[in-house]
Write a protein that holds these residues in place. Structure first.
Motif, PDB file in Angstrom:
ATOM      1  N   PRO A 292       0.736  -1.131   0.046  1.00 47.55           N
ATOM      2  CA  PRO A 292       0.120  -0.013   0.072  1.00 47.55           C
ATOM      3  C   PRO A 292       0.860   1.384  -0.008  1.00 47.55           C
ATOM      4  N   GLU A 293       0.133   2.303  -0.489  1.00 46.53           N
ATOM      5  CA  GLU A 293       0.797   3.479  -0.598  1.00 46.53           C
ATOM      6  C   GLU A 293       1.030   4.193   0.966  1.00 46.53           C
ATOM      7  N   ALA A 294       0.089   3.981   1.740  1.00 45.71           N
ATOM      8  CA  ALA A 294      -0.045   4.544   3.125  1.00 45.71           C
ATOM      9  C   ALA A 294       0.121   3.461   3.952  1.00 45.71           C
ATOM     10  N   ALA A 295      -0.167   3.735   5.073  1.00 49.56           N
ATOM     11  CA  ALA A 295      -0.155   2.816   6.268  1.00 49.56           C
ATOM     12  C   ALA A 295      -1.476   1.937   6.335  1.00 49.56           C
ATOM     13  N   ILE A 296      -1.332   0.691   6.803  1.00 45.06           N
ATOM     14  CA  ILE A 296      -2.581  -0.170   6.991  1.00 45.06           C
ATOM     15  C   ILE A 296      -3.061   0.154   8.232  1.00 45.06           C
ATOM     16  N   ARG A 297      -4.078  -0.359   8.450  1.00 48.45           N
ATOM     17  CA  ARG A 297      -4.576  -0.311   9.701  1.00 48.45           C
ATOM     18  C   ARG A 297      -5.568  -1.533   9.911  1.00 48.45           C
ATOM     19  N   LEU A 298      -5.321  -2.346  11.095  1.00 46.68           N
ATOM     20  CA  LEU A 298      -5.918  -3.395  11.650  1.00 46.68           C
ATOM     21  C   LEU A 298      -6.580  -2.990  12.781  1.00 46.68           C
ATOM     22  N   SER A 299      -7.987  -3.474  12.862  1.00 49.45           N
ATOM     23  CA  SER A 299      -9.104  -3.054  14.055  1.00 49.45           C
ATOM     24  C   SER A 299      -9.562  -4.301  14.586  1.00 49.45           C
ATOM     25  N   ILE A 300     -10.052  -4.242  15.775  1.00 51.30           N
ATOM     26  CA  ILE A 300     -10.879  -5.179  16.509  1.00 51.30           C
ATOM     27  C   ILE A 300     -12.062  -4.382  16.908  1.00 51.30           C
ATOM     28  N   LEU A 301     -13.211  -5.145  16.629  1.00 58.87           N
ATOM     29  CA  LEU A 301     -14.429  -4.360  16.904  1.00 58.87           C
ATOM     30  C   LEU A 301     -15.240  -5.202  17.833  1.00 58.87           C
ATOM     31  N   ASP A 302     -15.999  -4.681  18.769  1.00 57.53           N
ATOM     32  CA  ASP A 302     -16.875  -5.879  19.464  1.00 57.53           C
ATOM     33  C   ASP A 302     -18.128  -6.021  18.869  1.00 57.53           C
ATOM     34  N   SER A 303     -19.176  -6.483  19.613  1.00 58.58           N
ATOM     35  CA  SER A 303     -20.141  -6.975  18.802  1.00 58.58           C
ATOM     36  C   SER A 303     -21.182  -5.438  18.960  1.00 58.58           C
ATOM     37  N   SER A 304     -20.874  -4.380  19.663  1.00 57.10           N
ATOM     38  CA  SER A 304     -21.648  -3.371  19.210  1.00 57.10           C
ATOM     39  C   SER A 304     -20.998  -2.195  18.268  1.00 57.10           C
ATOM     40  N   GLY A 305     -19.910  -2.789  17.539  1.00 56.88           N
ATOM     41  CA  GLY A 305     -19.161  -2.061  16.625  1.00 56.88           C
ATOM     42  C   GLY A 305     -18.310  -1.024  17.161  1.00 56.88           C
ATOM     43  N   HIS A 306     -17.832  -1.420  18.249  1.00 54.25           N
ATOM     44  CA  HIS A 306     -17.119  -0.193  18.924  1.00 54.25           C
ATOM     45  C   HIS A 306     -15.606  -0.846  18.702  1.00 54.25           C
ATOM     46  N   VAL A 307     -14.552   0.122  18.374  1.00 60.86           N
ATOM     47  CA  VAL A 307     -13.388  -0.239  18.088  1.00 60.86           C
ATOM     48  C   VAL A 307     -12.431  -0.541  19.658  1.00 60.86           C
ATOM     49  N   ILE A 308     -12.260  -1.469  19.874  1.00 59.16           N
ATOM     50  CA  ILE A 308     -11.489  -1.577  21.088  1.00 59.16           C
ATOM     51  C   ILE A 308      -9.986  -1.964  21.252  1.00 59.16           C
ATOM     52  N   ARG A 309      -9.498  -2.163  19.968  1.00 53.53           N
ATOM     53  CA  ARG A 309      -8.208  -2.292  19.836  1.00 53.53           C
ATOM     54  C   ARG A 309      -7.496  -1.783  18.282  1.00 53.53           C
ATOM     55  N   GLU A 310      -6.634  -1.158  18.099  1.00 53.58           N
ATOM     56  CA  GLU A 310      -6.182  -0.670  16.599  1.00 53.58           C
ATOM     57  C   GLU A 310      -4.607  -0.893  16.539  1.00 53.58           C
ATOM     58  N   TYR A 311      -4.486  -1.329  15.358  1.00 50.41           N
ATOM     59  CA  TYR A 311      -2.845  -1.218  15.010  1.00 50.41           C
ATOM     60  C   TYR A 311      -2.634  -0.711  13.818  1.00 50.41           C
ATOM     61  N   SER A 312      -1.569  -0.139  13.781  1.00 50.28           N
ATOM     62  CA  SER A 312      -1.087   0.482  12.326  1.00 50.28           C
ATOM     63  C   SER A 312       0.326   0.204  11.769  1.00 50.28           C
ATOM     64  N   SER A 313       0.627  -0.009  10.695  1.00 51.92           N
ATOM     65  CA  SER A 313       1.764  -0.374   9.934  1.00 51.92           C
ATOM     66  C   SER A 313       3.071   0.680  10.397  1.00 51.92           C
ATOM     67  N   GLU A 314       2.427   1.750  10.744  1.00 50.73           N
ATOM     68  CA  GLU A 314       3.441   3.022  10.820  1.00 50.73           C
ATOM     69  C   GLU A 314       3.316   3.427  12.212  1.00 50.73           C
ATOM     70  N   GLU A 315       4.745   3.887  12.870  1.00 46.85           N
ATOM     71  CA  GLU A 315       4.571   4.568  14.145  1.00 46.85           C
ATOM     72  C   GLU A 315       4.019   5.413  14.405  1.00 46.85           C
ATOM     73  N   SER A 316       3.435   5.654  15.739  1.00 45.15           N
ATOM     74  CA  SER A 316       2.656   6.739  16.245  1.00 45.15           C
ATOM     75  C   SER A 316       3.322   7.425  17.338  1.00 45.15           C
ATOM     76  N   GLU A 317       2.353   8.280  17.854  1.00 44.44           N
ATOM     77  CA  GLU A 317       2.866   9.303  19.120  1.00 44.44           C
ATOM     78  C   GLU A 317       3.155   8.247  20.228  1.00 44.44           C
ATOM     79  N   PHE A 318       2.142   7.242  20.443  1.00 44.69           N
ATOM     80  CA  PHE A 318       2.301   6.328  21.532  1.00 44.69           C
ATOM     81  C   PHE A 318       3.697   5.492  21.354  1.00 44.69           C
ATOM     82  N   GLU A 319       3.979   4.973  20.384  1.00 39.67           N
ATOM     83  CA  GLU A 319       5.306   4.288  20.267  1.00 39.67           C
ATOM     84  C   GLU A 319       6.391   5.320  20.487  1.00 39.67           C
ATOM     85  N   ARG A 320       6.350   6.488  20.036  1.00 45.53           N
ATOM     86  CA  ARG A 320       7.577   7.497  20.246  1.00 45.53           C
ATOM     87  C   ARG A 320       7.517   7.745  21.594  1.00 45.53           C
TER      88      ARG A 320
END
Length: 291
Positions: free
Chosen positions: A30-58
């Protein structure tokens, strides 16, 4: 399966990776970062991953302990078949620079139930459903499981509140320092700033042990509220249902300590931050020590 961890068995072969394996295929990189998300039964994102570094990792890299090197891992964005594991945990707690929390920032375990894994890449997305099952070796009533999950959420909320409060006070400290350094000749400002910084430092050190600089320093100096709350959450989360009376008693004690510190935080704002803002307003300095 949501496993409670090592149960004492001896295996002849290596254990499989824990968590849920997520396979995804990319026809091209892909040209940009990919995103993997885990959603619960209500459709809320409870966990998210990206293929690129974020402020959290920094932030994690900034807080790295030389004795426990930080090794960041990201989902692959390479063309072809890829594999990533969801560890069964919800979103991590916020990272605050210069905050040593040796138990880490991993979020609480997700309750059992149905979930959706979603991948987004190049403006397209794909989803797959799966079920997160309870460890079949464990036995508990539905009522005990419900009570346990509620206490996991309660203890996780306490950790979140404490870290949010720490971030707020750290912002006040930073802004107060900037303001005092900008006007070193203003006697009234310097007096208020010194009193504010003294009270904020004392409050900060009730949340975080300043003597903790590397792994196992907690063996020499007692942990403070943030680490104690994290420990209780891990105990409740890790031992499973039913929740022990001792864990509930300790959780109640820590909530009482946090209530007292929240009251102190309100006093700091009233006695110091409001005074600093009043001085700033009178002298035409905008947006100082804001929320």
């Amino acid at each position: 399966f949501r496993s409670r961890g090592w149960m004492g068995e001896e295996f002849e072969a290596s254990n499989p990776e824990s968590g849920v394996p997520l396979y995804y295929y990319l026809e091209e990189k892909p040209e940009a970062a990919i995103r993997l998300s885990i959603l619960d039964s209500s459709g809320h994102v409870i966990r998210e991953y990206s293929s690129e570094e974020s402020e959290f990792e920094r932030c994690l890299e900034h807080n790295e302990d030389p004795r426990n090197p930080y090794d960041a891992e990201y989902p692959s964005a390479d063309a072809g078949l890829n594999l990533w594991y969801w560890d069964g945990r919800r979103s991590p707690f916020r990272c605050i620079k210069d905050n040593a929390l040796y138990a880490g920032l991993g979020g609480p375990g997700a309750p059992t139930g149905r979930y959706v894994a979603r991948i987004e890449a190049n403006g397209m997305q794909s989803e797959a459903e799966f079920e997160w099952l309870a460890d079949p070796r464990l036995a508990a009533t539905d009522a005990e499981i419900s009570e346990w999950q509620g206490r996991v959420d309660q203890s996780a909320a306490l950790v979140t509140e404490i870290l949010d409060g720490l971030a707020q006070v750290r912002m006040w400290q930073s802004q107060t320092t900037v303001l005092a350094n900008r006007f070193p000749d203003q006697a009234k400002l310097q007096e208020v700033a010194r009193a504010a910084m003294s009270d904020m430092e004392q409050w900060d050190h009730a949340i975080v042990q300043p003597l903790h600089e590397t792994l196992e320093d907690e063996d020499a100096w007692e942990t403070r509220l943030a680490a104690q709350a994290r420990f209780v959450m891990d105990v409740i989360d890790g031992t499973g249902a039913p929740v022990t009376e001792g864990a509930l008693t300790r959780l109640s004690d820590l909530e009482a300590e946090w209530a007292a510190l929240k009251a102190q935080m309100a006093t700091i704002r009233k006695n110091h931050i409001d005074s600093l803002n009043e001085w700033a307003s009178e002298n035409g300095v905008p947006h100082v020590c804001s929320e």
